[in-house]
Design a protein around this motif. Structure first.
Motif, mmCIF file in Angstrom:
data_model
loop_
_atom_site.group_PDB
_atom_site.id
_atom_site.type_symbol
_atom_site.label_atom_id
_atom_site.label_comp_id
_atom_site.label_asym_id
_atom_site.label_seq_id
_atom_site.Cartn_x
_atom_site.Cartn_y
_atom_site.Cartn_z
ATOM 1 N N PRO A 7 -37.135 36.275 13.322
ATOM 2 C CA PRO A 7 -38.521 36.044 12.874
ATOM 3 C C PRO A 7 -38.994 34.623 13.134
ATOM 4 O O PRO A 7 -38.282 33.658 12.844
ATOM 5 C CB PRO A 7 -38.455 36.371 11.385
ATOM 6 N N ASN A 8 -40.172 34.522 13.697
ATOM 7 C CA ASN A 8 -40.826 33.230 13.962
ATOM 8 C C ASN A 8 -39.997 32.323 14.875
ATOM 9 O O ASN A 8 -40.099 31.096 14.777
ATOM 10 C CB ASN A 8 -41.133 32.505 12.652
ATOM 11 N N ARG A 9 -39.220 32.906 15.727
ATOM 12 C CA ARG A 9 -38.416 32.132 16.667
ATOM 13 C C ARG A 9 -38.646 32.641 18.088
ATOM 14 O O ARG A 9 -39.151 33.747 18.312
ATOM 15 C CB ARG A 9 -36.928 32.280 16.329
ATOM 16 N N GLY A 10 -38.245 31.832 19.054
ATOM 17 C CA GLY A 10 -38.265 32.279 20.447
ATOM 18 C C GLY A 10 -37.092 33.197 20.727
ATOM 19 O O GLY A 10 -36.226 33.406 19.885
ATOM 20 N N LEU A 11 -37.072 33.735 21.923
ATOM 21 C CA LEU A 11 -35.977 34.625 22.309
ATOM 22 C C LEU A 11 -34.718 33.816 22.598
ATOM 23 O O LEU A 11 -34.777 32.716 23.161
ATOM 24 C CB LEU A 11 -36.356 35.429 23.551
ATOM 25 N N GLN A 12 -33.575 34.397 22.227
ATOM 26 C CA GLN A 12 -32.293 33.772 22.517
ATOM 27 C C GLN A 12 -31.492 34.701 23.420
ATOM 28 O O GLN A 12 -31.421 35.904 23.178
ATOM 29 C CB GLN A 12 -31.505 33.536 21.234
ATOM 30 N N PHE A 13 -30.863 34.136 24.415
ATOM 31 C CA PHE A 13 -30.047 34.895 25.353
ATOM 32 C C PHE A 13 -28.791 35.413 24.660
ATOM 33 O O PHE A 13 -28.120 34.686 23.922
ATOM 34 C CB PHE A 13 -29.675 33.984 26.522
ATOM 35 N N LEU A 14 -28.466 36.700 24.896
ATOM 36 C CA LEU A 14 -27.253 37.301 24.347
ATOM 37 C C LEU A 14 -26.192 37.509 25.409
ATOM 38 O O LEU A 14 -25.032 37.135 25.226
ATOM 39 C CB LEU A 14 -27.573 38.660 23.720
ATOM 40 N N LEU A 15 -26.575 38.160 26.502
ATOM 41 C CA LEU A 15 -25.615 38.463 27.556
ATOM 42 C C LEU A 15 -26.341 38.925 28.802
ATOM 43 O O LEU A 15 -27.532 39.216 28.764
ATOM 44 C CB LEU A 15 -24.620 39.538 27.090
ATOM 45 N N LYS A 16 -25.586 38.986 29.905
ATOM 46 C CA LYS A 16 -26.172 39.437 31.161
ATOM 47 C C LYS A 16 -25.119 40.153 31.989
ATOM 48 O O LYS A 16 -23.909 39.884 31.862
ATOM 49 C CB LYS A 16 -26.754 38.253 31.951
ATOM 50 N N TYR A 17 -25.600 41.040 32.836
ATOM 51 C CA TYR A 17 -24.749 41.721 33.807
ATOM 52 C C TYR A 17 -25.169 41.275 35.195
ATOM 53 O O TYR A 17 -26.342 41.375 35.569
ATOM 54 C CB TYR A 17 -24.876 43.240 33.693
ATOM 55 N N ILE A 18 -24.180 40.807 35.947
ATOM 56 C CA ILE A 18 -24.435 40.408 37.334
ATOM 57 C C ILE A 18 -23.738 41.380 38.279
ATOM 58 O O ILE A 18 -24.367 41.989 39.144
ATOM 59 C CB ILE A 18 -23.948 38.971 37.597
#
Lengths: 114, 117
Positions: free
Chosen positions: B40-51
């Protein structure tokens, strides 16, 4: 402080007014992005920039103008604000290169157009 | 048109139970895939990615995601949910086209995760 910052965090403006949202990052990332977040739409890209003086339109650019004279700053201007531009605006930045780097997001600016 | 679908607006789970947040995509080629979380009331935070490589990707806060090429899906999972995991989760896709070096992300509409005590 290091990171990506946005100002103001909250803004109320009237229809027809010009308003500028500021974005500043300290990482020297090449890429910067502006998104708007609306219920049911997720995040939609407004404009992006690959480097200083290089900008391009995203999905919803109408009514917005951007500039990038310095790598670290990427202001977004609403030339004549409309109620439909009431939204939360997020700035993001990313490194460039062969690896698909993730984007880092600022805390957002909540804009209300009355 | 390229798109990302998160079919559930909200997912409800009890604390300690496993959770799954679904994501499917319609993007040509073999795109890069991402998950982000927004408190809430925050920007997006990266969790994970698939390359590339292993279909099971591990990320922050105990989250993982399973890539399924045939189903064009990238579901987010966690073996044991915490109340503090309650947030808005976004799946995102970046096309892997040599002619597209824009680094643009295509986002899903988001799924609200509610973990009850």
């Amino acid at each position: 402080d290091a990171g990506i910052t946005q100002s103001p965090r909250y803004k109320i403006t009237e229809t027809g007014r010009q308003v500028t949202l500021m974005c500043h990052q300290t990482w020297s990332h090449s890429y910067m992005f502006w998104y708007r977040q609306d219920l049911g739409h997720g995040l939609r890209l407004i404009y992006y920039s690959a480097a200083a003086d290089i900008t391009d339109k995203g999905e919803v650019p109408d009514g917005y103008v951007v500039s990038r004279s310095k790598t670290e700053n990427f202001p977004l201007t609403l030339e004549s604000a409309t109620r439909s531009q009431t939204s939360v605006y997020f700035c993001a930045s990313s490194e460039s290169g062969g690896t698909p780097y993730e984007q880092y997001f600022g805390p957002g600016t909540r804009l209300t157009v009355t | 048109a390229q798109s990302v679908a998160q079919p559930e607006d909200q997912v409800n789970v009890a604390e300690g139970n496993p959770l799954t947040v679904k994501c499917t995509y319609s993007v040509s080629g073999n795109p890069y895939l991402f998950w982000y979380v927004q408190y809430p009331n925050r920007g997006l935070q990266f969790l994970l990615k698939y390359i590339t490589g292993d279909n099971l990707v591990k990320g922050s806060y105990g989250f993982e995601a399973e890539f399924n090429k045939s189903q064009t899906s990238f579901h987010l999972k966690k073996p044991s949910a915490l109340v503090s995991d309650s947030a808005l989760y976004f799946c995102a896709v970046r096309p892997r086209h040599r002619m597209d070096s824009s680094y643009k992300l295509i986002f899903g509409s988001g799924t609200r995760l509610l973990v009850r005590p």
